[in-house]
Design an enzyme around this catalytic site. Sequence first.
Site, mmCIF file in Angstrom:
data_model
loop_
_atom_site.group_PDB
_atom_site.id
_atom_site.type_symbol
_atom_site.label_atom_id
_atom_site.label_comp_id
_atom_site.label_asym_id
_atom_site.label_seq_id
_atom_site.Cartn_x
_atom_site.Cartn_y
_atom_site.Cartn_z
ATOM 1 C CD GLU A 198 45.170 37.353 38.519
ATOM 2 O OE1 GLU A 198 45.343 37.940 39.618
ATOM 3 O OE2 GLU A 198 45.774 37.636 37.476
ATOM 4 C CB CYS A 254 47.530 39.829 41.644
ATOM 5 S SG CYS A 254 46.571 41.100 40.857
ATOM 6 C CD GLU A 268 46.675 42.900 45.968
ATOM 7 O OE1 GLU A 268 45.505 43.273 45.774
ATOM 8 O OE2 GLU A 268 47.275 42.132 45.219
ATOM 9 C CE LYS A 304 37.883 48.482 31.144
ATOM 10 N NZ LYS A 304 39.132 49.259 31.296
#
Length: 527
Positions: free
Chosen positions: A299, A333, A429, A222
Amino acid sequence: MRFPTAIRVSLSPLYTRTHLASLKPHLYPSVYARMASSQAAVFGLQDPSLIKFQSLIDGKWVDAKSGEKIVVTNPATNDELGTVPEMGLEETKEAIEAAARAFPAWSRTTAKERHDLLMKFFQLMKQHHEDLSRLITLENGKTLTEAKGENSYSASFLEWFAEEAVRTYGEHIPSAFPGTRNVVIKQPIGVVSILTPWNFPSAMITRKLGAALAAGCTAVIKPPPETPFSALALAELSIRAGIPPGVINLVTTQKNVATVGREMCESKVVKKVTFTGSTPVAKILAGLAATTLKKVSLEAGGNAPFIVFDDANIDEAIEAAIVCKFRGSGQTCVCANRIYVQSGVYAEFASRLAERVAAFKVGDGLDDETTHGPLIHTRAVEKVELHVSDAVSKGAQVLVGGKSIPNTSFFIPTVLSDVPHNALINTEETFGPLAALTKFETEEEVIRLANDSDVGLAGYFFSRDVGRVWRVAERLEVGMVGANTGLISQAAIPFGGVKESGLGREGGHGISDYMNEKLITFGGLGN
Ligand code: SIN
């Protein structure tokens, strides 16, 4: 056969864009093919047949049963690129079933056969390097230079895992019992669900898919609704490479993402879920996968500290900060999120970094002059705006940038100094082009600040003291450390985090996460 009036008129890209979305391909296949190829011309690829407007199930390009579409836009221009199907539960189940049907034959291919097919896939990615890179820029916004870097990085996972396929060795373990031998073999785990993010439209797929295919698993992918075309082009190349129907299936979805994601995680047929994305979503998927105790590789988010000690090579630290913080306009990331600079070099580092960042040129990633592209959408811009205003309200200074370009997805690359510890940017973040500098005095203090986070993906520091290099590398609570470098990403490394940055490692020896170890104890062998 009579076609609807709308289809009989000339096939200009603008016109077909509107009508491709509503045409039923099975009713008018040749018209659909002409319209799709005309629409694909909008992308300006040398090989327009890499552009697919349908999902892939069991080797067939298909639309959603509902006929619904997702509109994909270029974040730099806001122009519509094309549409892909809004798949739902039924199509997801079909994709999973197709992967399950393909599994027995695929899992019985030899490791060498899988190696050869993956190498062919890798060669095709290299052969179509220009087109695949352009596609990444068009749907993600990153500059063409960065997109080329991503395509090479992405292809390298196929090469790496092709080479891993033939080295999934087992083990012989001396037995405790006379006349017996213990042998451990490794077997592919089964159908794998792969859920990927928009910040690396290609590389986050191959990092997972390469390992899955090499191990002998089949897959349902996906991709994100923002960047499906790179994923679909990879699927097309996998067919050209000779990977059999059903081994790779791909469902595009946006509105139905919760239903599709749930099925991909909860289905008893699926044996592993692998995801790259935010920590909140990783937690949801882990919970869903836990209902059938599936293996997961997650992750998730990072909040990377980037530390510059007084004894650092400042030239190298500045270069590294630029790459590490502003790669993908800050949307990775592993990007530096908190930049801690020791007091002795703080003023020099801040002014030199600001000077460099002021020279950046934001714009369309296809433009040669552009050094930094847009953010993925205006929601991403709003988050950076919030982090800037929060830090400024708590005493930070804007050295350069600090604002967005109204009504676009662009945020001017920014350097803030004197960012207080309690600013939002130090706790979450940013995922944007915002370098936030905070001054520190001692090694103890900065280690405490760096580790004061719920997540721990990557961390970076600069020092020329060898004792400190070992100490800090060992004490940072992260999965990956860059010691005197801002760039760690490569296929060969164990990529992953600690704490709430995820579970498992990808790349490196990550193929083992797609295999089960099986013990076979042989008896009656005599002594
Ligand atoms: C990510 O942002 O999730 C991946 C970054 C990388 O592989 O370098």
